[in-house]
Design an enzyme around this catalytic site. Structure first.
Site, mmCIF file in Angstrom:
data_model
loop_
_atom_site.group_PDB
_atom_site.id
_atom_site.type_symbol
_atom_site.label_atom_id
_atom_site.label_comp_id
_atom_site.label_asym_id
_atom_site.label_seq_id
_atom_site.Cartn_x
_atom_site.Cartn_y
_atom_site.Cartn_z
ATOM 1 N N SER A 34 0.808 -1.230 0.000
ATOM 2 C CA SER A 34 0.000 0.000 0.000
ATOM 3 C C SER A 34 0.835 1.273 0.000
ATOM 4 C CB SER A 34 -0.929 0.030 1.218
ATOM 5 O OG SER A 34 -0.187 -0.013 2.416
ATOM 6 N N ASP A 324 -4.089 8.026 7.610
ATOM 7 C CA ASP A 324 -4.897 7.134 8.452
ATOM 8 C C ASP A 324 -3.968 6.487 9.482
ATOM 9 O OD1 ASP A 324 -3.651 4.987 7.158
ATOM 10 O OD2 ASP A 324 -5.388 4.488 5.906
ATOM 11 N N HIS A 327 -0.928 4.852 7.307
ATOM 12 C CA HIS A 327 -0.324 5.375 6.075
ATOM 13 C C HIS A 327 -0.022 6.863 6.153
ATOM 14 C CE1 HIS A 327 -2.752 1.816 4.811
ATOM 15 N NE2 HIS A 327 -1.623 1.537 4.202
#
Ligand SMILES: *[C@@H]1O[C@H](CO)[C@@H](O)[C@H](O)[C@H]1NC(C)=O
Ligand SMILES: *[C@@H]1O[C@H](CO)[C@@H](O)[C@H](O)[C@H]1NC(C)=O
Length: 349
Positions: A34, A324, A327
């Site tokens: 990610s 978040d 991340h």
């Protein structure tokens, strides 16, 4: 004279196809998790997605794209910084085709790891499958540019790899299987062998300029801090030390492969220290909050828990180190990318 003329025409034709990058590298090609996924998970059945608001609120057009961020991620900034396009498309996105992918493409998948067992946790694309997609891409590129030009592009492209955090946080420390098989140090070595196999595969397939990112200070991710109740939610030092230890082993692998494989230019991109500096002194970077993320309460929300109905989401993500609970924000991604462009990638400017 006639047979000189034909190749020249052909050359002009292919140059106009490829010359979308002003840089020393004709394309940026991305593998990983990610930290670098530009939206491949939108096109597979998994819960590890972020193609809804407020993800992407600061992306051009305010669009959620599947990036785990309020805006752009490092491959976008790095590609732009090198004089290539400012957005790297996801390979599985059907709105793009080989003419876009020829100047940059992303095979990464949020939630994946070096270890097959990691991608199984949330049913995402395993690293070996990212390589299969890359092989398919090579075929399409050869059909599009011709074999010779495609091979040249593939050998001159810059490959960005960022992966590994999930192997520890989502897999090893969360599920019982790998812990019953390996001590932490043995698991590190298991992953290093997998990294070596992966890098050798890319080399055999024609990649030469490869930037391998190390792990971030994992213990300072808001989600990890949240579990550190006894330590007043400070960074989890054991996790940070583990990241440092693993990065040391990656560095060793990079040196070894550069010696073994002729023509390989493998670079270790050390993001640990710059990331830790940002976390320890956010104000020095124009940021304000490093302990919690912007989305929701910032302590645990990510993916489907970070949605537009969460009333706690912050007003200005540009003040936050983290978007978040897992991340970095776009601003942090930009700072880290600019750092990489000034250090390990400076020779490509
Ligand atoms: C890619 O898509 C664009 C826009 O839809 C189109 O013009 C172009 O012909 C396509 N290229 C290939 C090689 O399919
Ligand atoms: C991971 O899975 C792929 C596909 O099943 C397999 O080829 C590969 O050997 C596996 N890797 C390991 C280390 O088990």
């Amino acid at each position: 004279m006639e047979n000189l003329y034909i190749p020249w025409l052909f050359l002009v034709h292919t140059l106009t196809l490829v010359a979308k990058c002003r840089a020393k590298v004709p394309a940026v090609i991305v593998f990983g998790d990610s930290s670098v996924d530009s939206g491949n998970n939108n096109f597979i059945p998994t819960i590890a997605r972020s193609n809804f608001q407020p993800y992407g609120q600061d992306f051009p057009g305010g669009q959620p794209t599947g990036r785990f961020c309020n805006g752009r991620i490092p491959p976008d900034f790095i590609s732009e910084g090198l004089g290539c396009k400012p957005i790297i498309p996801a390979y599985l996105d059907p709105t793009h085709n080989i003419s876009d992918f020829a100047t940059g493409v992303c095979f990464a998948s949020a939630g994946t790891g070096y270890d097959n067992a990691t991608s199984d946790v949330v049913q995402v694309i395993p690293l070996w499958k990212e390589v299969e997609y890359y092989k398919e891409y090579q075929k399409k590129l050869k059909a599009y540019l011709g074999v010779r030009n495609a091979k040249k592009l593939l050998s001159e492209a810059l490959y960005l790899i960022s992966i590994g955090t999930n192997d520890f946080l989502e897999n090893y420390f969360t599920l019982p299987n790998r812990q019953s098989q390996f001590t932490v140090k043995q698991y590190e070595d298991f992953l290093i062998d997998l990294a070596a196999d992966f890098l050798k595969k890319l080399y055999v397939l024609g990649a030469r300029k490869i930037s391998l990112a190390g792990l971030p200070p994992m213990g300072c991710l808001p989600l990890e801090r949240t579990t550190n109740i006894m330590g007043q939610n400070s960074c989890v030092e054991e996790r940070n030390n583990l990241a440092l230890e693993f990065n040391g082993k990656l560095k060793g692998l990079v040196a070894k492969l550069n010696e073994e494989l002729p023509g390989l230019d493998l670079m270790f991109s050390d993001v640990y220290y710059i990331f830790l500096q940002i976390i320890k002194r956010p104000s020095a970077f124009g940021l304000e909050e490093a302990r919690v993320g912007c989305c929701g309460t910032g302590t645990f929300e990510m993916s489907f828990l970070c949605d537009q109905f969460n009333p706690f989401t912050c007003q200005d993500a540009n003040k936050y180190v983290f978007w978040d609970a897992f991340h970095p924000s776009e601003k942090t991604n930009r700072i880290i990318s600019e750092y990489a462009l000034k250090t390990s990638l400076a020779k490509f400017l």
